[in-house]
Design an enzyme around this catalytic site. Structure first.
Site, PDB file in Angstrom:
ATOM      1  NE  ARG A 181      41.898  41.204 -37.809  1.00 49.45           N
ATOM      2  CZ  ARG A 181      41.078  40.829 -38.784  1.00 49.45           C
ATOM      3  NH1 ARG A 181      40.454  41.713 -39.508  1.00 49.45           N
ATOM      4  NH2 ARG A 181      40.886  39.548 -39.026  1.00 49.45           N
ATOM      5  CG  ASP A 222      33.313  37.526 -37.293  1.00 55.34           C
ATOM      6  OD1 ASP A 222      33.879  38.576 -36.954  1.00 55.34           O
ATOM      7  OD2 ASP A 222      33.919  36.592 -37.847  1.00 55.34           O
ATOM      8  NE  ARG A 252      37.076  43.493 -48.068  1.00 53.67           N
ATOM      9  CZ  ARG A 252      38.317  43.917 -48.027  1.00 53.67           C
ATOM     10  NH1 ARG A 252      38.570  45.186 -47.904  1.00 53.67           N
ATOM     11  NH2 ARG A 252      39.321  43.085 -48.092  1.00 53.67           N
TER      12      ARG A 252
HETATM   13  C1  EPZ Z   1      39.538  35.363 -38.449  1.00 52.86           C
HETATM   14  O1  EPZ Z   1      40.448  36.455 -38.334  1.00 52.86           O
HETATM   15  C2  EPZ Z   1      38.388  35.859 -39.283  1.00 52.86           C
HETATM   16  N1  EPZ Z   1      38.900  36.335 -40.557  1.00 52.86           N
HETATM   17  C3  EPZ Z   1      37.659  36.971 -38.556  1.00 52.86           C
HETATM   18  O2  EPZ Z   1      36.525  37.340 -39.317  1.00 52.86           O
HETATM   19  C4  EPZ Z   1      37.191  36.451 -37.201  1.00 52.86           C
HETATM   20  O3  EPZ Z   1      36.606  37.522 -36.495  1.00 52.86           O
HETATM   21  C5  EPZ Z   1      38.381  35.903 -36.421  1.00 52.86           C
HETATM   22  O4  EPZ Z   1      39.074  34.896 -37.196  1.00 52.86           O
HETATM   23  C6  EPZ Z   1      37.973  35.282 -35.090  1.00 52.86           C
HETATM   24  O5  EPZ Z   1      37.085  34.212 -35.294  1.00 52.86           O
HETATM   25  C7  EPZ Z   1      39.185  35.483 -41.511  1.00 52.86           C
HETATM   26  O6  EPZ Z   1      39.027  34.266 -41.379  1.00 52.86           O
HETATM   27  C8  EPZ Z   1      39.654  36.057 -42.811  1.00 52.86           C
HETATM   28  P1  EPZ Z   1      42.615  35.625 -35.133  1.00 52.86           P
HETATM   29  P2  EPZ Z   1      41.943  36.216 -37.830  1.00 52.86           P
HETATM   30  O7  EPZ Z   1      43.990  35.419 -35.630  1.00 52.86           O
HETATM   31  O8  EPZ Z   1      42.385  34.879 -38.273  1.00 52.86           O
HETATM   32  C9  EPZ Z   1      45.295  38.239 -32.083  1.00 52.86           C
HETATM   33  C10 EPZ Z   1      35.304  38.755 -40.742  1.00 52.86           C
HETATM   34  O9  EPZ Z   1      34.634  39.819 -40.688  1.00 52.86           O
HETATM   35  N2  EPZ Z   1      46.486  37.819 -32.849  1.00 52.86           N
HETATM   36  O10 EPZ Z   1      41.891  34.467 -34.536  1.00 52.86           O
HETATM   37  O11 EPZ Z   1      42.740  37.395 -38.229  1.00 52.86           O
HETATM   38  C11 EPZ Z   1      44.448  39.214 -32.907  1.00 52.86           C
HETATM   39  O12 EPZ Z   1      44.937  40.522 -32.832  1.00 52.86           O
HETATM   40  C12 EPZ Z   1      36.575  38.653 -39.956  1.00 52.86           C
HETATM   41  O13 EPZ Z   1      34.968  37.801 -41.451  1.00 52.86           O
HETATM   42  C13 EPZ Z   1      47.730  38.239 -32.430  1.00 52.86           C
HETATM   43  O14 EPZ Z   1      47.878  38.923 -31.407  1.00 52.86           O
HETATM   44  O15 EPZ Z   1      41.692  36.247 -36.270  1.00 52.86           O
HETATM   45  C14 EPZ Z   1      43.086  39.034 -32.290  1.00 52.86           C
HETATM   46  O16 EPZ Z   1      42.982  39.854 -31.149  1.00 52.86           O
HETATM   47  C15 EPZ Z   1      36.783  39.805 -39.035  1.00 52.86           C
HETATM   48  N3  EPZ Z   1      48.834  37.867 -33.174  1.00 52.86           N
HETATM   49  C16 EPZ Z   1      43.071  37.566 -31.862  1.00 52.86           C
HETATM   50  O17 EPZ Z   1      44.441  37.142 -31.865  1.00 52.86           O
HETATM   51  C17 EPZ Z   1      48.710  37.099 -34.299  1.00 52.86           C
HETATM   52  O18 EPZ Z   1      49.727  36.794 -34.937  1.00 52.86           O
HETATM   53  C18 EPZ Z   1      42.264  36.639 -32.738  1.00 52.86           C
HETATM   54  O19 EPZ Z   1      42.651  36.820 -34.098  1.00 52.86           O
HETATM   55  C19 EPZ Z   1      47.422  36.667 -34.709  1.00 52.86           C
HETATM   56  C20 EPZ Z   1      46.319  37.045 -33.955  1.00 52.86           C
END
Ligand code: EPZ
Length: 445
Positions: free
Chosen positions: A132, A315, A423
């Site tokens: 992440r 999720d 949480r």
């Molecule tokens: C949000 O996380 C949610 N969290 C997550 O829910 C949810 O699983 C996720 O979106 C996908 O829908 C919150 O809203 C607080 P992403 P987020 O940026 O925003 C990669 C829960 O249990 N990435 O869409 O962190 C990352 O590693 C949580 O409620 C990069 O590489 O998710 C991942 O593989 C768990 N570089 C993918 O993108 C970055 O700078 C998607 O992550 C950002 C992301």
């Protein structure tokens, strides 16, 4: 217990005896992943912002603590209503104790840059489901005129004024999209996000920002166009209901052979889930208050991949995998959002589930984790009886799958790591008990 204590310590364990079908009705809380962002959006104005449908969960308590530390007035004005008034910001740095807490501090960068021109933000760190990183967030802010200095546990940002930019995300990241929107609404000029995420929680936050005076257009091709405005005003907003919680209860009704009216569930946010449940053997009906979910027939295997919206939400994966352990035949699940989101299945195997993990992209098109040695596909063979045992929750969403596993298992399970579940789920024990689940709490120690 404070929000930060609750990050590291279980208040209690759960003891769950399986076998009882869940029946009756259950209200769904407001969406954690909308509300916590909306509380951050309230930093963009000096005027009060009132948010309704706020869940009483540790994750919200944490954000309340963060905002108060910045000198912002935050008050509960109702059971599920909160008022945030950022008249003045006293502190541009968030305390070190929030390092690794959650993803919310990184979203404060834009609002703090507008309000006080600089911010020190503790890093979220990796977690049980993957690394992440926050590279998209930081690159975008740099493009918008922020000077970003990365330190081992924090990031320092400052600016003389944010400006609009054309930003293309390598992947439609939820958090990065939100971060750019929050930075762009008050920036000078227009920002265009290409390959943006368009999850319902993001749209809900955009609706709130529009009420505050922001100019944001969501286009059909994953483009979001934000025209910076000079100031935003206070507003009132009621957050959408939590589609992850709704899906958890839907899966619980089908898995236990029960029937649950999920009050506040919205079909439009759950279409992919409903299709998948239908293929497995779950039914649904619309009611005047939400949706009823039930087991319609013997459960059968199906395959799916998780994806960005409007694909199947990552999720939802964990309760669906649990359901598939009870379905006849072989199912394949391809996780394409997080590289390491099947770790929890090892404990399900110890309960009797037959789940094999693979580093290949199984069941369809390759994803960005192809040939990278991440166990991101699962093959589930069922149905298999599960037997109760000791379980330790590794993260929030796996937590509900464990509760569900214990509810369908023979015998009694004792579950630790309940702090992760709490949480994101309000009062899970009383709600599950009200539905007929045999669940009680055991003091820790
Ligand atoms: C949000 O996380 C949610 N969290 C997550 O829910 C949810 O699983 C996720 O979106 C996908 O829908 C919150 O809203 C607080 P992403 P987020 O940026 O925003 C990669 C829960 O249990 N990435 O869409 O962190 C990352 O590693 C949580 O409620 C990069 O590489 O998710 C991942 O593989 C768990 N570089 C993918 O993108 C970055 O700078 C998607 O992550 C950002 C992301």
């Amino acid at each position: 217990m404070t929000g930060t204590d609750a990050m590291t310590t279980d208040r209690h364990l759960y003891r769950i005896t399986g076998g009882a079908p869940l029946k009756g009705e259950v209200p769904v809380s407001g969406a954690k992943n909308a509300v916590t962002k909306q509380m951050v959006a309230a930093l963009l104005t000096e005027e009060p912002v009132t948010i309704a449908n706020v869940p009483r969960i540790v994750e919200v308590d944490l954000v309340v603590g963060m905002l108060r530390q910045l000198g912002v007035d935050v008050d509960w004005t109702g059971d599920h209503e909160i008022r945030v008034e950022a008249g003045a910001i006293a502190d541009s740095g968030l305390a070190e104790r929030y390092t690794g807490a959650n993803r919310i501090p990184i979203l404060m960068m834009g609002p703090l840059l507008h309000r006080v021109r600089e911010a020190v933000i503790p890093l979220p760190g990796g977690c049980q489901i993957g690394k992440r990183p926050i590279d998209y967030h930081l690159d975008a802010l740099r493009q918008m005129g922020a000077e970003v200095t990365e330190q081992p546990t924090a990031v320092h940002v400052k600016t003389t004024g944010l400006v609009g930019a054309h930003i293309t995300l390598a992947f439609p990241s939820v958090g990065a999209t939100e971060n750019i929107v929050l930075a762009a609404v008050l920036a000078r000029g227009t920002t265009v996000i290409h390959n943006a995420a368009v999850e319902p929680e993001i749209i809900d936050t955009i609706l709130m920002l529009q009420k505050m005076g922001a100019l944001i257009e969501v286009q059909t091709d994953r483009r979001i166009v934000i025209e910076g405005v000079r100031r935003l005003t206070g507003t009132t907003h009621s957050a959408i209901t939590d589609r992850v919680e709704a899906a958890s209860f839907a899966a619980a009704a089908v898995a236990t052979g029960g029937s649950l009216e999920v009050i506040g569930a919205r079909q439009a946010d759950l279409t992919g889930l409903i299709n998948t449940l239908h293929r497995i053997g779950g039914g649904f009906a619309e009611t005047s208050r939400g949706l009823t979910f039930y087991r319609a027939r013997d459960l059968t295997a199906t395959s799916f991949r998780t994806d960005v919206h409007p694909g199947l939400l990552t999720d939802w994966q964990q309760p669906l995998v649990l359901l598939l352990t009870q379905a006849a035949g072989t199912s394949v699940v391809h996780e394409t959002i997080y590289e390491d989101r099947f770790g929890y299945t090892l404990q399900l195997r110890e309960m009797g589930a037959r789940i094999e993990l693979s580093t290949a992209c199984l069941g369809g098109d390759a994803c960005r984790f192809a040939n990278r040695d991440h166990a991101h596909s699962a093959v589930i063979s069922g149905p298999t009886p599960l037997s109760g045992r000791e379980l330790e929750i590794p993260d929030l969403r796996a937590g509900f799958a464990f509760v569900l596993a214990a509810l369908v298992a023979d015998g009694t399970s004792t579950i630790s790591g309940t702090r992760y579940l709490e949480r994101g789920y309000e009062d899970p024990v009383s709600r599950l008990t009200a539905m007929g689940g045999q669940v009680d709490t055991v003091p820790v120690g």
